[in-house]
Design an enzyme around this catalytic site. Sequence first.
Site, PDB file in Angstrom:
ATOM      1  N   LEU A 245       0.849  -1.198   0.000  1.00 43.28           N
ATOM      2  CA  LEU A 245       0.000   0.000   0.000  1.00 43.28           C
ATOM      3  C   LEU A 245       0.880   1.242   0.000  1.00 43.28           C
ATOM      4  O   LEU A 245       1.620   1.480   0.954  1.00 43.28           O
ATOM      5  CB  LEU A 245      -0.918   0.002   1.225  1.00 43.28           C
ATOM      6  CG  LEU A 245      -1.856   1.209   1.347  1.00 43.28           C
ATOM      7  CD1 LEU A 245      -2.913   1.191   0.253  1.00 43.28           C
ATOM      8  CD2 LEU A 245      -2.527   1.216   2.726  1.00 43.28           C
TER       9      LEU A 245
ATOM     10  N   HIS B  96       6.003   3.078  12.136  1.00 43.03           N
ATOM     11  CA  HIS B  96       6.623   4.262  11.554  1.00 43.03           C
ATOM     12  C   HIS B  96       5.580   5.377  11.477  1.00 43.03           C
ATOM     13  O   HIS B  96       4.388   5.112  11.280  1.00 43.03           O
ATOM     14  CB  HIS B  96       7.127   3.906  10.152  1.00 43.03           C
ATOM     15  CG  HIS B  96       8.071   4.898   9.559  1.00 43.03           C
ATOM     16  ND1 HIS B  96       7.639   6.084   9.002  1.00 43.03           N
ATOM     17  CD2 HIS B  96       9.427   4.874   9.411  1.00 43.03           C
ATOM     18  CE1 HIS B  96       8.680   6.748   8.541  1.00 43.03           C
ATOM     19  NE2 HIS B  96       9.779   6.032   8.779  1.00 43.03           N
TER      20      HIS B  96
END
Length: 338
Positions: A126, A230
């Site tokens: 993605l 992240h």
Amino acid sequence: MMIIRPIRKDDFPALLEIAEESGHGFTSLPVNEELLTKKIARSEASFAKNVSQPEDEGYLFVIEDTQTKEVAGTAAIEAAVGLDDAFYHYHLSKVIHSSRTLHVYKAVDILTLCNDYTGATELCTLFLRDKYRKDGNGKLLSKMRFMFIKAHQQRFAETVLAEMRGISDDSGRSPFWQWLEEHFFCMDFPTADYLTGIGQKIFIAELMPKYPIYVNLLSKEAQAVIGQVHDKTRPAIELLKSEGFTFNGYVDIFDAGPTVEAKVGNIRTVRISEKRKVVIGHNSGGRQMMLSNDGLVEFRATLADLHVVLDSDEIVISQEIADALLLVAGDTLSIAAL
């Protein structure tokens, strides 16, 4: 209009650019022209394949701006992971050290190397380019995969997972991997990540510690990032949580990013999406809806502001939307609120 469709051979230049833009930690899109070419070819073969149960198929989609013809991002589904190459995770659990005699009771976290997700369906690859991260494009790119899975359930497993990118800096340094590298490996995180992306995983079985790792023996920096995402991945994991995905203690073996999972029947978009008969006409709008046809090779999905009549088996859409979705009046499409 933004349209999602299966990738084609002529999308290769755009896919290469996206691979370069995605940066360290994006294992599923290595910057390798030969492998990206094979990835496209494998996807085309998977869409064309007659499938009765999930095997080693990989479905790669792109989102395209119909006005500029620019490919703005990608998303993919792996039908069943670990059937060809081993699919590794660390599982975070606890062991108890206790002594009645000494009145000591201590719970200790451990990481155990495992292949528990073998055969599960994976959401992956993605990525949306910065200038298109608006107007619901990211949600559409992620969630349309659930509409595709529902339309073709025989092609996918009951359990769906997604690996979330863990903590690393702009140079690709991962605190978790730095500890592993110091004690077990002689390669940096970007190299290990790249080798995994190109399918060279044998070094994992050869060099990874064979016994559970006591978390309290890791560096403080490595301990702090276990199960953390992240910053750029935070919106993605929040979206998946809203769809019913949960974290059950499985983390990536390189950066310790979390893996989340859900049963297909519990995924929100799968539960709420419904089929409607197409009526061509004017729709006054009202709510942002995901629309998709039920095609395979010709699968299409998009977003539109639509007024949806409850308890009706019809949906009014414009000719433009019908053309984009390769539909005519009387066809059926799937709809779900974004």
